[in-house]
Design an enzyme around this catalytic site. Structure first.
Site, PDB file in Angstrom:
ATOM      1  N   HIS A 144     -11.398  -6.145   7.714  1.00 20.59           N
ATOM      2  CA  HIS A 144     -12.047  -5.871   6.430  1.00 20.59           C
ATOM      3  C   HIS A 144     -13.335  -5.066   6.621  1.00 20.59           C
ATOM      4  O   HIS A 144     -14.189  -5.061   5.739  1.00 20.59           O
ATOM      5  CB  HIS A 144     -12.406  -7.180   5.708  1.00 20.59           C
ATOM      6  CG  HIS A 144     -11.221  -8.041   5.378  1.00 20.59           C
ATOM      7  ND1 HIS A 144     -10.613  -8.836   6.309  1.00 20.59           N
ATOM      8  CD2 HIS A 144     -10.546  -8.212   4.228  1.00 20.59           C
ATOM      9  CE1 HIS A 144      -9.602  -9.484   5.742  1.00 20.59           C
ATOM     10  NE2 HIS A 144      -9.539  -9.113   4.479  1.00 20.59           N
ATOM     11  N   GLU A 181       0.823  -1.206   0.000  1.00 20.78           N
ATOM     12  CA  GLU A 181       0.000   0.000   0.000  1.00 20.78           C
ATOM     13  C   GLU A 181       0.862   1.263   0.000  1.00 20.78           C
ATOM     14  O   GLU A 181       0.546   2.256  -0.661  1.00 20.78           O
ATOM     15  CB  GLU A 181      -0.947  -0.011   1.194  1.00 20.78           C
ATOM     16  CG  GLU A 181      -2.103  -0.990   1.072  1.00 20.78           C
ATOM     17  CD  GLU A 181      -1.698  -2.438   1.335  1.00 20.78           C
ATOM     18  OE1 GLU A 181      -2.475  -3.348   0.973  1.00 20.78           O
ATOM     19  OE2 GLU A 181      -0.608  -2.649   1.909  1.00 20.78           O
TER      20      GLU A 181
END
Length: 342
Positions: free
Chosen positions: A134, A65
């Site tokens: 998540h 990321e």
């Protein structure tokens, strides 16, 4: 858009349409991230774009990321307009230094010589039984950072228009996409789609180019007795609570959390005299605290009752108790009643 050709779209389809429009319209737009190319993204938001525009415009990135966002900052500084996807908002933490220290500050530290004209798309919130890593709603972290714009749509029409406006904007935009709203209408109670959309029947969306302003909230539901300030999935939860309690609520869908449309909020609260703030994220230091403080500062003499907040719990995201964690119509409706009875 008057006389525009429209089509029924889910939020996923609307987001894909926005990227399609901008990839065709502007050769400086590129789309990349984990699995967004050949596979079309974990939620299929970029499905078919690589086949249409090629691997130099829509491509996959390593599982890094920080690398994805850092590369996007460099691209933006040299004139490209990258649209990057972080697969889940929960994964942004490894990129936080690139977001906060580089993207957000580039315009200021270069005295306007460079800008970070980039969009970071992030699916956020719960509703897919994804557990602690998540399902997070980290929007308050981004609104705290000077130089970032933070956007969260609640419906397909706004999603497309806001994403196009974000891609064209010269500042870095955090574009948060509520996963519970991805695949269809939502009645405020369950994770299964229902028909029709409360505001935009089945998501009728113009097929071509249009924008939604990045600094203007929407009066989702006009009302006179109580102002509800909310965004994302909680727009529909609040609507369900208003219907079930029979209270004439005016629901403000912020759409863009920062810059905030304070004028619309203040006008509504001064009209109704009561205010409830609703969001899915945890309560302490959530964005609702900022909203409540602003309402108190600007509407103190018009308030007829204390400002209520309805939020998620101050706990790690509870996988086994997901639907209890979310503010539902019962909890939201109880806050509406308290505000009315105070």
């Amino acid at each position: 858009m008057k006389n525009a050709v429209t089509a029924p779209m889910t939020m996923i389809q609307a987001l894909r349409s926005a990227m399609d429009v901008m990839l065709e319209r502007d050769n400086n737009v590129v789309v990349f991230g984990q699995d967004v190319g050949y596979f079309g993204g974990v939620f299929r938001c970029t499905d078919g774009l690589q086949a249409k525009y090629g691997r130099s415009r829509v491509f996959d990135a390593p599982i890094s990321e920080g690398g994805i966002v850092g590369t996007a900052v460099g691209m933006a500084a040299y004139g490209l307009r990258p649209v990057v996807e972080i697969q889940f908002a929960d994964y942004f933490y490894p990129a936080s230094d690139q977001i906060v220290s580089e993207a957000a500050r580039l315009r200021y530290r270069s005295a306007g010589e460079f800008t970070a004209s980039m969009v970071i798309r992030m699916p956020c919130g719960g509703g897919i039984y994804g557990g602690q890593t998540h399902s997070q709603s980290p929007e308050a972290m981004f609104t705290h950072v000077c130089g970032l714009r933070t956007v969260m749509p609640s419906n397909p029409y706004d999603a497309k228009g806001l994403l196009i406006a974000s891609i064209e904007n010269d500042d870095p935009v955090i574009f948060l996409e509520p996963k519970r709203l991805y695949n269809g209408p939502f009645d405020g109670h369950h994770d299964q789609p229902v028909v029709p959309w409360s505001k935009h029947p089945m998501g009728e969306v113009p097929e071509g180019y249009y924008t939604v302003p990045l600094d203007k909230a929407s009066v989702f539901r006009p009302g006179t007795e109580l102002t509800v300030i909310t965004y994302g999935t909680m727009v529909f939860v609040s609507e369900a609570a208003a219907k079930e309690t029979g209270i004439d609520c005016e629901i403000i869908d912020l759409r863009t959390l920062w810059p905030l449309d304070l004028d619309t909020i203040v006008a509504s609260v001064k009209k109704t005299g009561r205010c409830v703030v609703v969001h899915e994220a945890t309560r302490t230091s959530g964005f609702g605290a900022e909203l409540a403080a602003l309402v108190q500062e600007h509407c103190f003499y018009e308030l007829e009752a204390p400002i209520e907040r309805v939020t998620g719990w101050d706990t790690p995201y509870p996988h086994a108790q997901e639907w209890a964690y979310f503010p539902g119509p019962d909890r939201v409706g109880a806050a509406f009643k308290r505000a009315m009875e105070a």
